[in-house]
Design a protein around this motif. Structure first.
Motif, PDB file in Angstrom:
ATOM      1  N   ARG A   1       5.550 -13.101  -4.054  1.00 52.85           N
ATOM      2  CA  ARG A   1       3.904 -12.417  -4.353  1.00 52.85           C
ATOM      3  C   ARG A   1       3.407 -12.408  -3.024  1.00 52.85           C
ATOM      4  O   ARG A   1       2.778 -11.276  -2.673  1.00 52.85           O
ATOM      5  N   GLU A   2       3.573 -13.240  -1.961  1.00 54.61           N
ATOM      6  CA  GLU A   2       2.920 -13.227  -0.735  1.00 54.61           C
ATOM      7  C   GLU A   2       3.446 -12.227   0.071  1.00 54.61           C
ATOM      8  O   GLU A   2       2.738 -11.524   0.687  1.00 54.61           O
TER       9      GLU A   2
ATOM     10  N   ARG B   1       2.858  -6.422   1.900  1.00 51.70           N
ATOM     11  CA  ARG B   1       3.168  -5.046   2.016  1.00 51.70           C
ATOM     12  C   ARG B   1       2.219  -4.260   1.333  1.00 51.70           C
ATOM     13  O   ARG B   1       2.020  -3.089   1.894  1.00 51.70           O
ATOM     14  N   LEU B   2       1.371  -4.418   0.220  1.00 54.36           N
ATOM     15  CA  LEU B   2      -0.007  -3.697  -0.255  1.00 54.36           C
ATOM     16  C   LEU B   2      -0.856  -3.509   0.882  1.00 54.36           C
ATOM     17  O   LEU B   2      -1.477  -2.499   0.799  1.00 54.36           O
ATOM     18  N   ARG B   3      -1.143  -4.728   1.806  1.00 54.19           N
ATOM     19  CA  ARG B   3      -2.048  -4.601   2.563  1.00 54.19           C
ATOM     20  C   ARG B   3      -1.729  -3.354   3.833  1.00 54.19           C
ATOM     21  O   ARG B   3      -2.403  -2.784   4.191  1.00 54.19           O
ATOM     22  N   CYS B   4      -0.320  -3.646   4.139  1.00 53.12           N
ATOM     23  CA  CYS B   4       0.136  -2.554   4.954  1.00 53.12           C
ATOM     24  C   CYS B   4       0.102  -1.161   4.616  1.00 53.12           C
ATOM     25  O   CYS B   4      -0.408  -0.379   5.160  1.00 53.12           O
ATOM     26  N   ASP B   5       0.617  -1.196   3.209  1.00 57.05           N
ATOM     27  CA  ASP B   5       0.747   0.340   2.853  1.00 57.05           C
ATOM     28  C   ASP B   5      -0.806   0.748   2.647  1.00 57.05           C
ATOM     29  O   ASP B   5      -1.010   1.991   2.444  1.00 57.05           O
TER      30      ASP B   5
ATOM     31  N   VAL C   1       5.428  -4.672  10.996  1.00 57.08           N
ATOM     32  CA  VAL C   1       5.183  -5.485   9.747  1.00 57.08           C
ATOM     33  C   VAL C   1       6.230  -4.895   8.704  1.00 57.08           C
ATOM     34  O   VAL C   1       6.886  -5.782   8.094  1.00 57.08           O
ATOM     35  N   PRO C   2       6.204  -3.841   8.480  1.00 59.27           N
ATOM     36  CA  PRO C   2       7.251  -3.276   7.322  1.00 59.27           C
ATOM     37  C   PRO C   2       8.681  -3.599   7.502  1.00 59.27           C
ATOM     38  O   PRO C   2       9.228  -4.135   6.951  1.00 59.27           O
ATOM     39  N   LYS C   3       9.136  -3.318   8.798  1.00 61.31           N
ATOM     40  CA  LYS C   3      10.261  -3.824   9.348  1.00 61.31           C
ATOM     41  C   LYS C   3      10.646  -5.328   9.219  1.00 61.31           C
ATOM     42  O   LYS C   3      11.804  -5.522   8.670  1.00 61.31           O
TER      43      LYS C   3
END
Length: 93
Positions: A11-12, A17-21, A76-78
């Protein structure tokens, strides 16, 4: 003093990922006057080509802060992908 090891939940990771996207398209590139260009102010360029976004200008940030923020859009995505990969390997064992 020992630090307690905490494992990030799926979940974390999904929330990160949602914040980054949700941010402006990448890549983000830090431009510093005198280092990367010769006129204007320091800024972060967002996106490229037809997906170019608005420049981000920071107040009160050091050059190191600006470089970190810009690079985090790619890092962050990496890091999230690597965490998922490693968690997958651990679950196989």
């Amino acid at each position: 003093m020992s630090e307690e090891l905490t494992i990030m939940s799926d979940r974390e990771l999904n929330e990160i990922r949602l914040r980054c996207d949700a941010t402006t398209n990448g890549p983000w590139v830090s431009y510093v006057e005198g280092r990367d260009h010769t006129s204007g102010s320091n800024f972060i360029m967002t996106g490229e080509g037809d997906k170019r976004g608005e420049d981000i200008e920071l107040t009160g940030a050091t050059i190191a802060d600006q470089d970190f923020i810009a690079q985090a859009r790619q890092d962050v995505p990496k890091l999230l992908d690597e965490i998922r990969r490693l968690k997958g390997l651990l679950l196989k064992n």
